[in-house]
Scaffold this motif. Structure first.
Motif, PDB file in Angstrom:
ATOM      1  N   VAL A 334       0.874  -1.172   0.000  1.00  0.00           N
ATOM      2  CA  VAL A 334       0.000   0.000   0.000  1.00  0.00           C
ATOM      3  C   VAL A 334       0.910   1.221   0.000  1.00  0.00           C
ATOM      4  N   ALA A 335       0.816   2.016  -1.062  1.00  0.00           N
ATOM      5  CA  ALA A 335       1.751   3.121  -1.274  1.00  0.00           C
ATOM      6  C   ALA A 335       1.066   4.479  -1.140  1.00  0.00           C
ATOM      7  N   ALA A 336       1.903   5.499  -0.985  1.00  0.00           N
ATOM      8  CA  ALA A 336       1.417   6.877  -0.863  1.00  0.00           C
ATOM      9  C   ALA A 336       1.164   7.469  -2.242  1.00  0.00           C
ATOM     10  N   GLY A 337       0.114   8.257  -2.357  1.00  0.00           N
ATOM     11  CA  GLY A 337      -0.218   8.902  -3.622  1.00  0.00           C
ATOM     12  C   GLY A 337       0.959   9.669  -4.183  1.00  0.00           C
ATOM     13  N   GLY A 338       1.266   9.431  -5.474  1.00  0.00           N
ATOM     14  CA  GLY A 338       2.392  10.091  -6.116  1.00  0.00           C
ATOM     15  C   GLY A 338       3.630   9.220  -6.216  1.00  0.00           C
ATOM     16  N   GLU A 344       3.273  13.079  -0.385  1.00  0.00           N
ATOM     17  CA  GLU A 344       3.154  13.744   0.907  1.00  0.00           C
ATOM     18  C   GLU A 344       3.264  12.731   2.034  1.00  0.00           C
ATOM     19  N   LYS A 345       3.700  13.207   3.190  1.00  0.00           N
ATOM     20  CA  LYS A 345       3.824  12.365   4.375  1.00  0.00           C
ATOM     21  C   LYS A 345       2.846  12.836   5.449  1.00  0.00           C
ATOM     22  N   SER A 346       2.909  12.160   6.591  1.00  0.00           N
ATOM     23  CA  SER A 346       2.122  12.506   7.785  1.00  0.00           C
ATOM     24  C   SER A 346       0.620  12.402   7.562  1.00  0.00           C
ATOM     25  N   LYS A 347       0.206  11.433   6.735  1.00  0.00           N
ATOM     26  CA  LYS A 347      -1.215  11.145   6.551  1.00  0.00           C
ATOM     27  C   LYS A 347      -1.642  10.092   7.575  1.00  0.00           C
ATOM     28  N   GLU A 348      -2.748  10.331   8.250  1.00  0.00           N
ATOM     29  CA  GLU A 348      -3.184   9.388   9.275  1.00  0.00           C
ATOM     30  C   GLU A 348      -3.653   8.079   8.639  1.00  0.00           C
ATOM     31  N   GLU A 408      -5.100   9.118   3.211  1.00  0.00           N
ATOM     32  CA  GLU A 408      -5.284   9.985   2.051  1.00  0.00           C
ATOM     33  C   GLU A 408      -4.257   9.660   0.972  1.00  0.00           C
ATOM     34  N   GLY A 409      -4.743   9.345  -0.226  1.00  0.00           N
ATOM     35  CA  GLY A 409      -3.855   9.054  -1.352  1.00  0.00           C
ATOM     36  C   GLY A 409      -3.429   7.606  -1.469  1.00  0.00           C
TER      37      GLY A 409
END
Length: 426
Positions: A334-338, A344-348, A408-409
């Motif tokens: 599961v990866a971060a958007g982008g 971006e970081k620090s997404k809950e 998010e993302g």
């Protein structure tokens, strides 16, 4: 036993998970552990590459065994440093780690030893590299010779893509020093295979072969990443093929390293491809792969700790194949958007409480805990490993669980293991 794990990604979380099961009474420590590791070990707030500080801490805290996860501290000589002060440590010396830290060195070693690999040339001069690309044509592969966090290999389908890649490395220095030397090699067509060999420098124990999915998009499309998922076992890894891996790749490579006064003790990772012309080496790594470790270790029945301790203490391994449970493991990242570009970081992060079980393990990679919240801190955030009797069941369970994780993302591939599923359906 007091064990220090150097590193804090998904691979290191999987190592911690397995070693705790091998030795429940041991005390575990990890460098700057991620949000999933933190509850299972004591935190050591020292950078993984701060070799001097880590060795001093290990002496003060009476560490019995250190296991190095990432390639960067190995290239920096952490093993050499620890051994000088009498600390048992698992991993290759810096000279041997060049098999990953310098693709130019690795290719030359293979070429001289007759180990099957792609034809290649090495360049530090941009005009010479451009001229070679135009002579060879496409498809072609451009690789930063140094360590580039799994993003330094660019598969180029056109000459223009290859010229752009080499200019970004040698001209624009997008990978810094790691890209000041590039390896340009022929494109190999076929199916890939990841093989882990625990070795004392002479003898090896082979772990369950696996297959990584490097491309960011469904159906293996889009740019390369550090890995979007993996599965094991792989049906193309027949006993006959694995005999060939041992006799024509692993053992000749270990002998070549000894002859080069760079004996390799630790985990040798062979990234292979089965082509029409036979089995060839794409690359070697000097440590456990990520995310392959997240499927190989949950299937492993033998004690990983016993094997690692034998090597770290200078003992000899009994050659063979490690026993695995008769199941299939699939891990979905599961990866971060982008990702793999900017993100971006620090997404809950929200993980349903009932999601984890004996057959569904969530390995953390780019996570951190802050004021009671679990937050994203990297591009590859989590790896969701499911175990089941078949590839279809494991793949569906892994993708379903990955889809229940929210931030998010967040995104993931839903087709991990697709080649194996096609084979099983035929």
């Amino acid at each position: 036993m007091r064990i220090l794990i150097v590193g804090n990604g998904g691979r290191e979380h999987a190592l911690l998970w397995k070693l705790r099961r091998d030795e429940p009474a041991a005390s575990f420590f990890a460098t700057q552990p991620n949000g999933g590791m933190a509850s299972d070990c004591e935190s050591v707030q020292i950078e993984a590459t701060d070799v001097g500080s880590l060795s001093g801490w290990a002496i003060s805290n009476k560490i019995d065994l250190t296991i190095v996860g990432p390639e960067a501290p190995l290239a920096e000589g952490i093993v050499d440093h620890f051994e000088k002060v009498g600390l048992p440590i698992f991993g290759p010396h810096a000279r041997a780690a060049r098999i990953e830290s310098s693709k130019a060195y690795s290719k030359e070693l293979m070429w001289n030893a007759g180990i099957p690999t792609a034809e290649h040339r090495t360049f530090t001069d941009l005009p010479a590299a451009e001229a070679w690309i135009l002579r060879q044509g496409a498809p072609i592969v451009v690789k930063a010779s140094g360590l580039a966090a799994g993003k330094g290999a660019v598969v180029c389908t056109t000459e223009q893509e290859a010229l752009s890649a080499v200019r970004s490395m040698l001209g624009d220095c997008i990978f810094g020093e790691a890209g000041q030397e590039v390896v340009i090699e022929e494109f190999l067509e076929g199916e890939e295979l990841s093989v882990f060999a625990l070795t004392d420098g002479e003898h090896s124990v082979i772990l369950q072969p696996s297959q990584d999915h490097k491309r960011v998009g469904e159906g293996d499309t889009g740019p390369n990443t550090g890995g979007m998922g993996a599965y094991a076992p792989v049906s193309i890894a027949t006993p006959e093929l694995m005999e060939e891996v041992g006799s024509k790749i692993i053992q000749p490579t270990l002998r070549a390293l000894v002859e080069d006064e760079s004996p390799f003790q630790g985990l040798l990772y062979a990234g292979l491809i089965k082509t029409e012309d036979g089995l060839k080496v794409i690359e070697f790594n000097c440590r456990f792969g990520d995310p392959e470790t997240q499927v190989v270790l949950p299937l492993m029945q033998d004690s990983l700790l016993d094997l690692i301790a034998t090597v770290a203490e200078g003992g000899k391994l009994q050659p063979g194949v490690a026993a695995s449970r008769p199941d299939v493991a699939v891990t979905t990242v599961v990866a971060a958007g982008g990702y793999p570009s900017s993100y971006e970081k620090s997404k809950e992060i929200t993980i349903p409480k009932q999601l984890e079980s004996e057959n569904c393990i969530i390995f953390h990679a780019g996570t951190t805990r802050r004021e009671g919240q679990l937050l994203t801190s990297g591009g590859r955030v989590l790896a969701v490993t499911a175990l089941a009797p078949s590839i279809s069941e494991a793949a569906e369970a892994s993708a379903d669980a990955a889809g229940q994780i929210e931030f998010e993302g967040a995104f993931h591939r839903s087709d991990i293991g697709w080649r194996e599923r096609l084979r099983q359906d035929q």
